[in-house]
Design a protein around this motif. Sequence first.
Motif, PDB file in Angstrom:
ATOM      1  N   HIS A  33       0.829  -1.199   0.000  1.00 23.05           N
ATOM      2  CA  HIS A  33       0.000   0.000   0.000  1.00 23.05           C
ATOM      3  C   HIS A  33       0.872   1.260   0.000  1.00 23.05           C
ATOM      4  CE1 HIS A  33       0.691  -1.304   4.181  1.00 23.05           C
ATOM      5  NE2 HIS A  33       0.783  -0.016   4.465  1.00 23.05           N
ATOM      6  N   HIS A 100      -2.579  -4.475  -2.267  1.00 21.84           N
ATOM      7  CA  HIS A 100      -3.451  -3.829  -1.285  1.00 21.84           C
ATOM      8  C   HIS A 100      -3.422  -2.320  -1.469  1.00 21.84           C
ATOM      9  CE1 HIS A 100      -5.716  -2.971   2.255  1.00 21.84           C
ATOM     10  NE2 HIS A 100      -4.719  -2.271   2.798  1.00 21.84           N
ATOM     11  N   SER A 128      -7.378  -5.619  -2.756  1.00 18.86           N
ATOM     12  CA  SER A 128      -8.030  -5.239  -1.502  1.00 18.86           C
ATOM     13  C   SER A 128      -7.788  -3.764  -1.227  1.00 18.86           C
ATOM     14  CB  SER A 128      -7.502  -6.091  -0.333  1.00 18.86           C
ATOM     15  OG  SER A 128      -6.107  -5.909  -0.151  1.00 18.86           O
TER      16      SER A 128
END
Length: 261
Positions: A33, A100, A128
């Motif tokens: 991320h 992510h 996600s």
Amino acid sequence: MTVPMTAVRTGAARRVLPYGVPDGALRLFCLPHAGASASVFRPWIGRLPGVAVCPLQPPGREGRLAEPQHERMEPLADEFARAVRQVLDGGSQPYAVYGHSLGALVGYEVVRRIRDLGGPAPVHLFVSGCGAPDRSAETGPRVSTMSDAQIAALMSRLGGTPPGLLAEPSLLRMFLPPFRADFVVKENYAYRPGRPLAVPVTALAATADPRVGPGDMEAWAGHTAGPFRLHTLTGGHFAVLEQAAVTHRHIAEALRGGIAC
């Protein structure tokens, strides 16, 4: 746990794959991320039987600290796509991609680039914490131009960052540059319509994610011509990392039996 590793010898791939390639029948390339590094996925190595978890390292952090960070999606995705192709042994070994938050968007673009270059498709794409590419535009104040205090407040709302780090200005100053740079990539991103991926996609949503609603995750279904499955975890933006065992179960089921699990 000691996990057998295969060294990565080619230059570009060696920089991007700091932990080498663990032994496993299937390689799972993991993209972190915003602001994070490959080490966020290091605890996953050896936790998915038969799967070689391969975290990818963006520039400007950890072993790549001296390298300039990208400000646009294109060079970042191109770099990762080249590295992935270099370690695929000519396409003889299956692989999957997991991303992510910003990593989900980067992972999607990496898969598109590999496809457009005639490379082998992954057996699965996992995403996600990020809306579908056509619904991922940032709204509201630009994070890349926020003050340190505003970014610290945002990171606190998202969770996933130790409160002690956010409260210590010297540590925060070290952490903020890659976070800002990644949001420059996100805020500069413009989705380019194209044919859907011919790849199964599994999306992992969270019930209390302040940045991504369930509909934004469901919209990933429109970006694959293959099967799609949505799982929902209880928790916030980092539920997939905080509940790693649950995430691993969904990944293992999808890889073992498709999405009919």
